[in-house]
Design an enzyme around this catalytic site. Structure first.
Site, PDB file in Angstrom:
ATOM      1  N   CYS A   1       0.939  -1.376   0.083  1.00 50.09           N
ATOM      2  CA  CYS A   1       0.159   0.075  -0.066  1.00 50.09           C
ATOM      3  C   CYS A   1       0.693   1.297  -0.084  1.00 50.09           C
ATOM      4  O   CYS A   1       1.840   1.291   0.441  1.00 50.09           O
ATOM      5  CB  CYS A   1      -0.844   0.026   1.296  1.00 50.09           C
ATOM      6  SG  CYS A   1      -2.248  -1.140   1.480  1.00 50.09           S
TER       7      CYS A   1
ATOM      8  N   GLU B   1       0.504   4.019   1.727  1.00 50.05           N
ATOM      9  CA  GLU B   1       0.900   4.556   3.125  1.00 50.05           C
ATOM     10  C   GLU B   1       2.030   3.854   3.738  1.00 50.05           C
ATOM     11  O   GLU B   1       3.223   4.522   4.347  1.00 50.05           O
ATOM     12  CB  GLU B   1      -0.113   4.301   4.219  1.00 50.05           C
ATOM     13  CG  GLU B   1      -1.688   5.032   3.765  1.00 50.05           C
ATOM     14  CD  GLU B   1      -2.444   3.925   3.066  1.00 50.05           C
ATOM     15  OE1 GLU B   1      -2.078   3.397   1.925  1.00 50.05           O
ATOM     16  OE2 GLU B   1      -3.776   3.982   3.322  1.00 50.05           O
TER      17      GLU B   1
HETATM   18  N1  THU Z   1      -4.330   0.346  -1.126  1.00 55.70           N
HETATM   19  C1  THU Z   1      -3.484   1.261  -0.567  1.00 55.70           C
HETATM   20  O1  THU Z   1      -2.460   1.638  -1.080  1.00 55.70           O
HETATM   21  N2  THU Z   1      -3.784   1.719   0.800  1.00 55.70           N
HETATM   22  C2  THU Z   1      -4.686   1.245   1.505  1.00 55.70           C
HETATM   23  O2  THU Z   1      -4.876   1.503   2.738  1.00 55.70           O
HETATM   24  C3  THU Z   1      -5.865   0.267   0.864  1.00 55.70           C
HETATM   25  C4  THU Z   1      -5.321  -0.185  -0.258  1.00 55.70           C
HETATM   26  C5  THU Z   1      -4.015  -0.470  -2.240  1.00 55.70           C
HETATM   27  C6  THU Z   1      -3.483  -1.829  -2.324  1.00 55.70           C
HETATM   28  C7  THU Z   1      -3.968  -2.308  -3.835  1.00 55.70           C
HETATM   29  O3  THU Z   1      -2.705  -1.827  -4.647  1.00 55.70           O
HETATM   30  C8  THU Z   1      -5.121  -1.254  -4.030  1.00 55.70           C
HETATM   31  O4  THU Z   1      -5.211  -0.392  -3.163  1.00 55.70           O
HETATM   32  C9  THU Z   1      -6.444  -2.330  -4.212  1.00 55.70           C
HETATM   33  O5  THU Z   1      -6.806  -2.624  -2.979  1.00 55.70           O
END
Ligand code: THU
Length: 134
Positions: A57, A59
């Site tokens: 992710c 973050e």
């Molecule tokens: N994702 C994030 O980057 N941050 C989050 O807190 C939630 C999900 C991303 C992971 C994946 O690449 C996409 O969003 C779909 O889940």
């Protein structure tokens, strides 16, 4: 607390870097911008992988970039997505390691703030370093 200028700066940075998200599978671009106590801003995007579970992710990319440069104290993190989605559980846990008071700003692609809370607000009862037996 952060002032409105800094809030807008963080949201702007997180929105700006969404273009670098590597999200060919979900097509869900996420941008994050983390303000540390030193005054620096570290950004991050989600990075997916053909082996789906190996993606990460936005973050956590921002946090790991900061920590790998010696940062340990965080003031605020902004997360921007198309629809103002909320940070996942793993990101909440990683945030909690570095402080429950860090402000979390969640905004959509228009810069609209969907929620502004703290790590504590997102993860009550977090498992923390102090919970490990000595
Ligand atoms: N994702 C994030 O980057 N941050 C989050 O807190 C939630 C999900 C991303 C992971 C994946 O690449 C996409 O969003 C779909 O889940």
């Amino acid at each position: 607390m952060i002032n409105d200028e800094m809030r807008q700066k963080l949201i702007g940075s997180a929105a700006e870097v969404r273009k670098w998200a590597y999200a060919p599978y979900s097509k869900y671009a996420v941008g994050a911008a983390l303000l540390t106590a030193s005054g620096r801003i570290y950004d991050g995007v989600n990075i997916e992988n053909a082996a789906y579970t190996d993606g990460i992710c936005a973050e956590r990319v921002a946090i790991f970039k900061a920590v790998s440069e010696g940062e340990r104290e965080f003031i605020a993190i902004a997360v921007v997505t198309s629809n103002g989605g909320s940070p996942c559980g793993s990101c909440r846990q990683v945030m909690s390691e570095f402080g429950l008071k860090t402000i979390v700003i969640i905004a959509d692609e228009h810069g609209k703030v969907i929620d502004e809370t703290s790590v504590e607000g997102l993860l009550p009862g977090a498992f923390l370093p102090g919970d490990l037996p000595r």
